[in-house]
Scaffold this active site. Structure first.
Site, PDB file in Angstrom:
ATOM      1  N   SER A   1      -7.764   3.381  -6.877  1.00 12.42           N
ATOM      2  CA  SER A   1      -8.074   2.423  -5.816  1.00 12.42           C
ATOM      3  C   SER A   1      -9.274   2.868  -4.989  1.00 12.42           C
ATOM      4  O   SER A   1      -9.494   4.078  -4.799  1.00 12.42           O
ATOM      5  CB  SER A   1      -6.855   2.313  -4.895  1.00 12.42           C
ATOM      6  OG  SER A   1      -7.194   1.666  -3.696  1.00 12.42           O
TER       7      SER A   1
ATOM      8  N   TYR B   1      -0.738   5.705   0.573  1.00 12.75           N
ATOM      9  CA  TYR B   1      -1.090   4.989  -0.664  1.00 12.75           C
ATOM     10  C   TYR B   1      -2.304   5.655  -1.315  1.00 12.75           C
ATOM     11  O   TYR B   1      -2.297   5.981  -2.498  1.00 12.75           O
ATOM     12  CB  TYR B   1      -1.378   3.517  -0.333  1.00 12.75           C
ATOM     13  CG  TYR B   1      -1.986   2.741  -1.487  1.00 12.75           C
ATOM     14  CD1 TYR B   1      -1.263   2.535  -2.662  1.00 12.75           C
ATOM     15  CD2 TYR B   1      -3.282   2.228  -1.418  1.00 12.75           C
ATOM     16  CE1 TYR B   1      -1.818   1.838  -3.735  1.00 12.75           C
ATOM     17  CE2 TYR B   1      -3.840   1.533  -2.473  1.00 12.75           C
ATOM     18  CZ  TYR B   1      -3.102   1.331  -3.628  1.00 12.75           C
ATOM     19  OH  TYR B   1      -3.657   0.653  -4.679  1.00 12.75           O
TER      20      TYR B   1
HETATM   21  N1  LIG Z   1      -5.094  -5.835  -6.391  1.00 17.40           N
HETATM   22  C1  LIG Z   1      -5.959  -4.988  -5.832  1.00 17.40           C
HETATM   23  O1  LIG Z   1      -6.849  -5.384  -5.071  1.00 17.40           O
HETATM   24  C2  LIG Z   1      -5.894  -3.517  -6.142  1.00 17.40           C
HETATM   25  C3  LIG Z   1      -6.841  -2.673  -5.515  1.00 17.40           C
HETATM   26  C4  LIG Z   1      -6.804  -1.319  -5.791  1.00 17.40           C
HETATM   27  C5  LIG Z   1      -5.887  -0.812  -6.690  1.00 17.40           C
HETATM   28  N2  LIG Z   1      -4.980  -1.652  -7.271  1.00 17.40           N
HETATM   29  C6  LIG Z   1      -4.031  -1.053  -8.220  1.00 17.40           C
HETATM   30  O2  LIG Z   1      -4.003  -1.843  -9.387  1.00 17.40           O
HETATM   31  C7  LIG Z   1      -2.704  -1.826  -9.964  1.00 17.40           C
HETATM   32  C8  LIG Z   1      -2.198  -3.238 -10.153  1.00 17.40           C
HETATM   33  O3  LIG Z   1      -2.168  -3.873  -8.878  1.00 17.40           O
HETATM   34  P1  LIG Z   1      -1.736  -5.386  -8.678  1.00 17.40           P
HETATM   35  O4  LIG Z   1      -2.621  -5.951  -7.631  1.00 17.40           O
HETATM   36  O5  LIG Z   1      -1.613  -6.057  -9.996  1.00 17.40           O
HETATM   37  O6  LIG Z   1      -0.287  -5.147  -8.019  1.00 17.40           O
HETATM   38  P2  LIG Z   1       1.099  -5.844  -8.331  1.00 17.40           P
HETATM   39  O7  LIG Z   1       2.040  -5.354  -7.282  1.00 17.40           O
HETATM   40  O8  LIG Z   1       0.932  -7.317  -8.481  1.00 17.40           O
HETATM   41  O9  LIG Z   1       1.490  -5.235  -9.742  1.00 17.40           O
HETATM   42  C9  LIG Z   1       2.175  -4.030  -9.911  1.00 17.40           C
HETATM   43  C10 LIG Z   1       3.393  -4.305 -10.770  1.00 17.40           C
HETATM   44  O10 LIG Z   1       4.015  -3.058 -11.038  1.00 17.40           O
HETATM   45  C11 LIG Z   1       5.404  -3.216 -10.946  1.00 17.40           C
HETATM   46  N3  LIG Z   1       5.966  -1.909 -10.600  1.00 17.40           N
HETATM   47  C12 LIG Z   1       5.833  -1.226  -9.429  1.00 17.40           C
HETATM   48  N4  LIG Z   1       6.474  -0.058  -9.485  1.00 17.40           N
HETATM   49  C13 LIG Z   1       7.023   0.013 -10.732  1.00 17.40           C
HETATM   50  C14 LIG Z   1       7.807   0.972 -11.408  1.00 17.40           C
HETATM   51  N5  LIG Z   1       8.175   2.112 -10.811  1.00 17.40           N
HETATM   52  N6  LIG Z   1       8.183   0.731 -12.684  1.00 17.40           N
HETATM   53  C15 LIG Z   1       7.833  -0.423 -13.305  1.00 17.40           C
HETATM   54  N7  LIG Z   1       7.091  -1.383 -12.706  1.00 17.40           N
HETATM   55  C16 LIG Z   1       6.692  -1.163 -11.434  1.00 17.40           C
HETATM   56  C17 LIG Z   1       5.637  -4.274  -9.880  1.00 17.40           C
HETATM   57  O11 LIG Z   1       6.874  -4.954 -10.060  1.00 17.40           O
HETATM   58  C18 LIG Z   1       4.433  -5.191 -10.082  1.00 17.40           C
HETATM   59  O12 LIG Z   1       4.771  -6.294 -10.908  1.00 17.40           O
HETATM   60  C19 LIG Z   1      -1.853  -0.970  -9.042  1.00 17.40           C
HETATM   61  O13 LIG Z   1      -1.842   0.345  -9.542  1.00 17.40           O
HETATM   62  C20 LIG Z   1      -2.600  -1.009  -7.718  1.00 17.40           C
HETATM   63  O14 LIG Z   1      -2.327   0.139  -6.947  1.00 17.40           O
HETATM   64  C21 LIG Z   1      -4.966  -2.986  -7.027  1.00 17.40           C
END
Ligand SMILES: NC(=O)c1ccc[n+]([C@@H]2O[C@H](COP(=O)([O-])OP(=O)(O)OC[C@H]3O[C@@H](n4cnc5c(N)ncnc54)[C@H](O)[C@@H]3O)[C@@H](O)[C@H]2O)c1
Length: 338
Positions: A140, A165
């Site tokens: 991130s 985080y």
């Molecule tokens: N969306 C953004 O702007 C953004 C920015 C920086 C980093 N990220 C990173 O990108 C990745 C995806 O983010 P996103 O926006 O799709 O988030 P999201 O919350 O929509 O997707 C994450 C998914 O992981 C699942 N999950 C969480 N913990 C889990 C576990 N222990 N076992 C199994 N499943 C689990 C959740 O149910 C969820 O469906 C994450 O690692 C997040 O930290 C996202």
């Protein structure tokens, strides 16, 4: 045992964790569209509306190339079971995580569980496979903390996180580096910069603003609106994830085979301009509730994407003037707003 990583395996099955999540869903869709076999894992946790996660999964389930496992990535026995049931897994995309900066102030153990224990469990799964081609994972932009040198570069120091985080995401990068070093697993970390678009997360700004504007409620705008973000459209993110997946770091036997990239839009936008586009697309004006800066938040993000441009030809193509209306079209359809 001689490590077999990255020695000409052709891809068989891609494992995508967080498949019911925003970025995971879109990544699976793109992989399936190009004929890949995909195993998706998600524990469908209630951090935000589970119905949205289930709806994403129901779309994925229409494709015969997709198999879903409802499991926790930190559950070692469950992951060993996935490995036994799907021996063809060659590629790993670890997107499952506890996301969100603000929630990490109130629920810190959700972050260590999924982002540290879970990430390590996935690394172990790849380590004990004899055919891991590439392990790609989400980091991130929050790892840059309160760095003031802009744009953020992967060369910058990132040892002063200002949220738990961010600390857990940085830990994921460091653990991955150690596994690339010790076990020669090709790993690539992607530092995402504020991703938005159709099927987006209900806890993120675009969704929260649209929901409040429709309800006629005030939108909470932090730091009195004086914020800038490198907003990245989901389709561009997915192009980057898959471009990276197709280019695993090569093991030269000296340096650990690991890469780390920023993946952003390469353009920092004023938050108020982003909100203006949401208002325009909805045809309604927002009521503003200006608030001070929130703990753990940063005033500005901007991605230096030269490394990923150079190595995999990543080139984002979607300005917010196109991406925001696309998000709002989906938002209206999803909420039956005509
Ligand atoms: N969306 C953004 O702007 C953004 C920015 C920086 C980093 N990220 C990173 O990108 C990745 C995806 O983010 P996103 O926006 O799709 O988030 P999201 O919350 O929509 O997707 C994450 C998914 O992981 C699942 N999950 C969480 N913990 C889990 C576990 N222990 N076992 C199994 N499943 C689990 C959740 O149910 C969820 O469906 C994450 O690692 C997040 O930290 C996202």
């Amino acid at each position: 045992m001689e490590a077999a990583w990255n020695k000409g395996f052709s891809r068989m099955t891609v494992l995508v964790t967080g498949a019911a999540g925003f970025i995971g869903f879109h990544t699976c869709l793109r992989l399936l569209a190009r004929g890949e076999t995909v195993v998706g894992i998600d524990n469908l946790n209630p951090y935000y509306d589970v119905a949205l996660k289930e709806l994403r999964l129901s779309h994925l389930g229409r494709n015969p190339g997709f198999a879903f496992v409802n499991a926790d990535i930190a559950d070692r026995e469950a992951m060993a079971q996935v490995a036994r049931a799907h021996p063809g897994i060659t590629d790993y995309i670890n997107l499952a995580a506890q996301a969100g900066v603000r929630h990490s102030l109130s629920a810190p153990f959700d972050y260590t569980h999924s982002n540290i224990q879970g990430h390590l469990t996935m690394l172990e799964m790849a380590r004990h496979s004899d055919k891991c081609r590439h392990f790609v994972y989400a980091s991130s932009s929050s790892v840059y903390g309160a760095n003031t040198k802009l744009p953020f570069s992967v060369e910058d120091r990132v040892d002063t996180p200002i949220s738990l985080y961010a600390a857990t995401k940085r830990a994921g990068e460091l653990m991955s580096h150690s596994y690339s070093h010790l076990f020669r697993i090709p790993t690539t970390g992607l530092r995402f910069f504020t991703v938005y678009g159709p099927w987006g997360r209900p806890d993120m700004a675009a969704y929260l603003f649209a929901k409040a504007i429709i309800a006629g409620e005030p939108i909470r705008v932090f730091n009195n609106g004086d914020m800038r973000r490198d907003f990245t459209f989901i389709d561009d993110i997915v192009s980057g994830v898959i471009g990276v997946l197709d280019n695993p770091p090569v093991d030269d036997g000296v340096k650990p085979p690991c890469h780390l990239y920023n993946i952003g839009n390469n353009k920092s936008e004023q938050l108020m301009d982003f909100i203006g586009l949401i208002e325009e697309s909805l045809g309604r004006k927002a009521v503003y509730a200006f608030e001070p800066m929130q703990a753990g938040d940063v005033k500005e993000t901007a991605a230096d994407i030269s490394a990923i441009q150079r190595d995999v030809g990543f080139a984002p193509t979607t300005p917010i003037s196109i991406g925001v209306p696309a998000f709002i079209r989906w938002f209206k359809e999803y909420h039956g707003l005509g």
